[in-house]
Design an enzyme around this catalytic site. Sequence first.
Site, PDB file in Angstrom:
ATOM      1  N   THR A   1      42.047  38.925  43.697  1.00  0.00           N
ATOM      2  CA  THR A   1      41.225  39.746  44.854  1.00  0.00           C
ATOM      3  C   THR A   1      41.211  38.494  46.102  1.00  0.00           C
ATOM      4  O   THR A   1      41.110  37.403  46.064  1.00  0.00           O
ATOM      5  CB  THR A   1      39.684  39.665  44.383  1.00  0.00           C
ATOM      6  OG1 THR A   1      39.744  40.561  43.294  1.00  0.00           O
ATOM      7  CG2 THR A   1      39.083  40.214  45.458  1.00  0.00           C
TER       8      THR A   1
ATOM      9  N   SER B   1      42.391  37.160  37.875  1.00  0.00           N
ATOM     10  CA  SER B   1      41.391  37.886  38.154  1.00  0.00           C
ATOM     11  C   SER B   1      41.509  39.340  38.295  1.00  0.00           C
ATOM     12  O   SER B   1      42.060  39.725  37.186  1.00  0.00           O
ATOM     13  CB  SER B   1      40.812  36.997  39.906  1.00  0.00           C
ATOM     14  OG  SER B   1      39.516  37.575  40.142  1.00  0.00           O
ATOM     15  N   GLN B   2      41.405  39.989  39.668  1.00  0.00           N
ATOM     16  CA  GLN B   2      41.764  41.525  39.707  1.00  0.00           C
ATOM     17  C   GLN B   2      43.158  41.681  39.107  1.00  0.00           C
ATOM     18  O   GLN B   2      43.552  42.441  38.569  1.00  0.00           O
ATOM     19  CB  GLN B   2      41.527  42.012  41.129  1.00  0.00           C
ATOM     20  CG  GLN B   2      41.515  43.465  40.994  1.00  0.00           C
ATOM     21  CD  GLN B   2      41.481  43.997  42.526  1.00  0.00           C
ATOM     22  OE1 GLN B   2      41.628  45.243  42.855  1.00  0.00           O
ATOM     23  NE2 GLN B   2      41.056  43.314  43.494  1.00  0.00           N
TER      24      GLN B   2
ATOM     25  N   ASP C   1      32.331  31.249  34.630  1.00  0.00           N
ATOM     26  CA  ASP C   1      33.233  32.146  35.556  1.00  0.00           C
ATOM     27  C   ASP C   1      32.342  33.290  35.961  1.00  0.00           C
ATOM     28  O   ASP C   1      31.941  33.916  35.099  1.00  0.00           O
ATOM     29  CB  ASP C   1      34.616  32.270  34.957  1.00  0.00           C
ATOM     30  CG  ASP C   1      35.456  33.241  35.983  1.00  0.00           C
ATOM     31  OD1 ASP C   1      34.781  34.100  36.528  1.00  0.00           O
ATOM     32  OD2 ASP C   1      36.537  32.975  35.853  1.00  0.00           O
TER      33      ASP C   1
ATOM     34  N   HIS D   1      36.257  29.656  38.495  1.00  0.00           N
ATOM     35  CA  HIS D   1      37.207  30.719  38.845  1.00  0.00           C
ATOM     36  C   HIS D   1      38.299  30.416  39.323  1.00  0.00           C
ATOM     37  O   HIS D   1      39.531  31.091  39.228  1.00  0.00           O
ATOM     38  CB  HIS D   1      36.405  32.079  39.363  1.00  0.00           C
ATOM     39  CG  HIS D   1      37.296  33.387  39.334  1.00  0.00           C
ATOM     40  ND1 HIS D   1      37.543  33.913  38.060  1.00  0.00           N
ATOM     41  CD2 HIS D   1      37.821  34.090  40.399  1.00  0.00           C
ATOM     42  CE1 HIS D   1      38.372  35.078  38.565  1.00  0.00           C
ATOM     43  NE2 HIS D   1      38.587  35.196  39.735  1.00  0.00           N
TER      44      HIS D   1
END
Length: 236
Positions: free
Chosen positions: A45, A116-117, A200, A212
């Site tokens: 992201t 992540s995303q 996280d 993260h």
Amino acid sequence: MYFSPSIAAAGFLAVVMATASPLSFAAETRQTTCAPIHLFVARGTTESPGDGSIGSLAQLVINAHSGATQEAINYPASSYPTYIDDVSTGITAVTNQFTKYTSSCPNSTLVLIGYSQGAQIILDALCGSGSATKGGTGSPTITASQGKNIAAVVGYGDPGHVAGESWNEGTATTNGIYARPKGACNAWANVIHSYCNTGDPFCASGNNIMVHLQYPQTYNTQASQWIGQQLSSHAA
Ligand SMILES: *[C@@H]1O[C@H](CO)[C@@H](O)[C@H](O)[C@H]1NC(C)=O
């Protein structure tokens, strides 16, 4: 619930990324030449288009495997308020790019990595997302037979993380903020390593953004070695 913690994180992440060295990658060769090994790389992201920070892991794998190529998943990777829509777009992008490559190159060995995303969209494509409210269809969009040449899937900080799965790596013992149903990824258990550490905010519902941001630094060596082992045992 939206991805609100990343509003604060986004500015911080941008600073971290701006100080990272630019990385160069092998040119995409997706329709003209079939590589022995091909990587799909999905950034996190708010990272700029391209491979993002997990590109550093892609580069380690490419350096270790002559002729390996990569392509970045082309999706928005944006945050609030469009996060859920972008997960949907991202799942479609992973599925389309994967299908296009494997249709042309049915014999290439495949590696998918995401941060992540980016981890969420890859694993949602393979495992299903559980619910449309989490941005997906609920069902996998890449079938086991389409994915038969997948040797390794690495996720860093996946918001879809589910505690206690056999493919988990790292210290987290809590679910992510968009956790999939338990066992959703069972069909791919032998090819996934999902890295998530305690604290996280996204993969473990914690409150320490620094956690993260540290996966490449903490796990790139270990993850690239595991990918290497997977590639050796998967070789045709
Ligand atoms: C894939 O392998 C099969 C079986 O060896 C072969 O017939 C086919 O030509 C290969 N396809 C490509 C695109 O290399």
